[in-house]
Design a protein around this motif. Structure first.
Motif, short mmCIF file in Angstrom:
data_model
loop_
_atom_site.label_atom_id
_atom_site.label_comp_id
_atom_site.label_asym_id
_atom_site.label_seq_id
_atom_site.Cartn_x
_atom_site.Cartn_y
_atom_site.Cartn_z
N GLN A 115 47.87 42.20 22.66
CA GLN A 115 49.31 41.91 22.75
C GLN A 115 50.10 43.17 23.07
N MET A 116 49.66 44.30 22.56
CA MET A 116 50.30 45.57 22.88
C MET A 116 50.26 45.83 24.39
N TRP A 117 49.08 45.60 25.01
CA TRP A 117 48.94 45.83 26.45
C TRP A 117 49.77 44.84 27.26
N TYR A 118 49.82 43.57 26.80
CA TYR A 118 50.62 42.59 27.52
C TYR A 118 52.11 42.96 27.48
N ASN A 119 52.53 43.52 26.36
CA ASN A 119 53.93 43.93 26.25
C ASN A 119 54.22 45.17 27.11
N ARG A 120 53.25 46.11 27.15
CA ARG A 120 53.43 47.31 27.97
C ARG A 120 53.40 47.00 29.45
N HIS A 121 52.53 46.07 29.83
CA HIS A 121 52.30 45.78 31.26
C HIS A 121 52.34 44.26 31.46
N PRO A 122 53.49 43.66 31.53
CA PRO A 122 53.59 42.21 31.72
C PRO A 122 52.87 41.71 32.97
N GLU A 123 52.68 42.60 33.93
CA GLU A 123 52.01 42.19 35.17
C GLU A 123 50.57 41.77 34.94
N ILE A 124 49.99 42.19 33.82
CA ILE A 124 48.61 41.80 33.52
C ILE A 124 48.48 40.28 33.48
N LEU A 125 49.40 39.62 32.78
CA LEU A 125 49.31 38.17 32.60
C LEU A 125 49.64 37.41 33.89
N ALA A 126 50.17 38.10 34.89
CA ALA A 126 50.47 37.46 36.17
C ALA A 126 49.29 37.51 37.13
N ARG A 127 48.20 38.21 36.75
CA ARG A 127 47.05 38.32 37.65
C ARG A 127 46.40 36.95 37.84
N PRO A 128 46.18 36.52 39.07
CA PRO A 128 45.52 35.24 39.29
C PRO A 128 44.01 35.33 39.03
N ILE A 129 43.45 34.23 38.62
CA ILE A 129 41.99 34.11 38.51
C ILE A 129 41.61 32.94 39.41
N LYS A 130 41.20 33.24 40.64
CA LYS A 130 40.98 32.22 41.65
C LYS A 130 39.50 31.93 41.86
N ASN A 131 39.19 30.65 41.94
CA ASN A 131 37.85 30.18 42.33
C ASN A 131 36.71 30.85 41.57
N PRO A 132 36.79 30.97 40.24
CA PRO A 132 35.66 31.57 39.53
C PRO A 132 34.38 30.75 39.73
N VAL A 133 33.27 31.44 39.72
CA VAL A 133 31.96 30.78 39.79
C VAL A 133 31.41 30.77 38.37
N VAL A 134 31.19 29.59 37.83
CA VAL A 134 30.82 29.45 36.42
C VAL A 134 29.42 28.84 36.32
N ILE A 135 28.53 29.59 35.69
CA ILE A 135 27.16 29.12 35.44
C ILE A 135 27.15 28.37 34.12
N VAL A 136 26.68 27.13 34.16
CA VAL A 136 26.71 26.26 32.99
C VAL A 136 25.30 25.77 32.72
N GLY A 137 24.77 26.07 31.54
CA GLY A 137 23.43 25.61 31.21
C GLY A 137 23.15 25.79 29.75
N PRO A 138 22.14 25.10 29.23
CA PRO A 138 21.76 25.30 27.83
C PRO A 138 21.31 26.73 27.58
N MET A 139 21.32 27.13 26.33
CA MET A 139 20.75 28.42 25.98
C MET A 139 19.32 28.51 26.50
N ARG A 140 18.98 29.68 27.06
CA ARG A 140 17.62 29.99 27.46
C ARG A 140 17.18 29.18 28.67
N SER A 141 18.13 28.79 29.54
CA SER A 141 17.77 28.00 30.72
C SER A 141 17.86 28.81 32.00
N GLY A 142 17.84 30.14 31.90
CA GLY A 142 17.88 30.98 33.08
C GLY A 142 19.27 31.40 33.50
N THR A 143 20.27 31.17 32.63
CA THR A 143 21.64 31.53 33.00
C THR A 143 21.82 33.04 33.13
#
Length: 450
Positions: A115-143
């Motif tokens: 929260q300290m960093w968000y208050n110091r640099h509000p631009e942090i929360l404006a950073r987009p997170i576009k098209n993430p690639v998310v690996i989804v699998g059970p534990m120990r399935s090669g993720t």
């Protein structure tokens, strides 16, 4: 209370296992010495007793750092349940409850600093997170293997191990960015990993890592005191069931903001998609997709027998560090139940995900021909694989050269049988074409892109 099998579950066990008592693998002498030292220190008033009050823990952190904004207060709900469950059900030894207090303090401090960093640099929360690639699998399935191969491609952004341990920079980080100071977080990560290796060397042979290795974002979800990180190190059944009934959206929103902070601290371009992965996503796909609506999903699949046995072994080897009272059979039954629930939740969520946004990858295919599997993934991502191949080959060569102790385990030591696992999870294997002993998963329907 401990997670004990029901009468019906007892009947499904192999008869010879019902009468056998399996002892946990011996943890290292180091933890026994630490445990004895803490007990002695408490006896003579040199070490504080564990304090299981949320108000005490938050007040102590606020006083220590001169800050009082912990962000979204939703985290206090899972924290309250976790404190009660760990105190009453985990049977922690002295080293275990001392470690718990350190973890709680660390997470609360990071919330204050975030929260300290968000208050110091509000631009942090404006950073987009576009098209993430998310690996989804059970534990120990090669993720982990797939995550590290994709992380070798510089066109993607990824977390490093020290950043999932300590995602939030310290207040002097601007001096680090200016080259005037060293970032202390990798130093801290090395110390933590060294202690983990001393406490139980098996845990890091099961999941090898280092401060700068690509790592999953489970620690960022745990920053809201939510999720499987705590279940995999303590027996906390009440907390486990509470999390399974709650919407994880607040925890995922906080995770996304921490990713923005980490990207800012890495001076990373927000145009580079993140590579994400953690088994927690199996349970919380609706929350993941609410927070990351344009995520592209790679589902990993492995023989359920191996998933259940390996997951139980990993969690058990962590739990025996913190508790002197851990029997393997109920532990095995819990991770069979948890794996089944993860698969049910994943399959249900997939029904509303467009086919062009997901692809399925088999563990065995990656073992047999990793390049062909990666080429399928890159076609799905609409990227040329050639620029990524040198980094991938370097990672695989380094992995092959390391003298890693094989992860040995058996279903039997956890009171389970192959027949029971396939009875519970065989339909999943068949649906997704997962090769298993006996041919349960021989057919491979075309169920996703690629």
């Amino acid at each position: 209370m401990a997670l004990l099998p029901t009468a019906a579950e007892q009947k499904t066990r192999p008869r010879d296992l019902q009468s056998q008592n399996y002892a946990p693998p011996r943890r290292s002498r180091f933890i026994d010495l630490v445990d004895a030292g803490i007990r002695t220190g408490r006896k003579f008033g040199m070490v504080e007793n564990a304090r299981w009050s949320r108000d005490d823990l938050m007040g102590e952190a606020a006083d220590a750092y001169g800050l009082d904004d912990f962000g979204d207060e939703w985290f206090t709900r899972p924290l309250d349940v976790l404190l009660d469950s760990a105190r009453a059900e985990a049977h922690l030894n002295a080293a275990g409850d001392f470690s718990a207090m350190q973890q709680f303090h660390h997470l609360l401090r990071d919330r204050l600093y975030a929260q300290m960093w968000y208050n110091r640099h509000p631009e942090i929360l404006a950073r987009p997170i576009k098209n993430p690639v998310v690996i989804v699998g059970p534990m120990r399935s090669g993720t982990t293997r797939l995550h590290r191969l994709l992380s070798a491609d510089r066109r993607f952004a990824h977390l490093r191990s020290f950043e999932t341990i300590s995602p939030v920079p310290r207040p002097d980080f601007e001096q680090v960015m200016a080259g005037e100071k060293q970032d202390f977080r990798p130093v801290l990560a090395r110390r933590i990993l060294k202690v983990a290796r001393l406490a139980n060397p098996r845990t890091l042979s099961i999941h090898p890592t280092g401060p700068f290795e690509p790592e999953e974002e489970l620690g960022l979800i745990a920053a809201s005191f939510y999720g499987m990180k705590f279940e995999a190190q303590w027996r906390v059944p009440t907390y486990t069931r509470w999390c399974e009934q709650e919407s994880a959206v607040p925890a995922y929103r906080h995770m996304a903001n921490l990713l923005r902070l980490i990207g800012w601290s890495q001076q990373e371009s927000s145009l580079r998609p993140w590579i994400l992965k953690t088994p927690q996503h199996m349970l919380d796909l609706p929350a993941l997709l609410e927070v990351f609506p344009d995520a592209r999903l790679i589902f990993t699949h492995r023989d359920p027998k191996s998933v259940v046995g390996s997951a139980a072994s990993l969690a058990w080897n962590q739990t025996i560090i913190y508790s002197d009272d851990v029997m393997p059979q109920p532990h095995g039954r819990e991770w069979l139940r948890k794996t089944e629930l993860m698969i049910e939740r994943m399959r249900s969520a997939r029904e509303s995900i467009p086919a062009e946004r997901m692809i399925d990858v088999q563990y065995d295919d990656m073992d047999n021909d990793w390049r062909s599997s990666m080429e399928r993934i890159y076609r799905f991502l609409d990227l040329d694989i050639e620029p990524a191949l040198p980094g991938m080959k370097t990672y695989l060569a380094r992995t092959a050269a390391s003298k890693r102790v094989p992860h040995s385990y058996s279903l039997e030591e956890f009171g389970l049988s192959e027949g029971e696992v396939y009875e519970r999870l065989g339909e999943y294997a068949s649906c997704y074409g997962i090769p298993v002993e006996g041919g349960i998963g021989e057919t491979r329907p075309a169920i996703a892109a690629g």
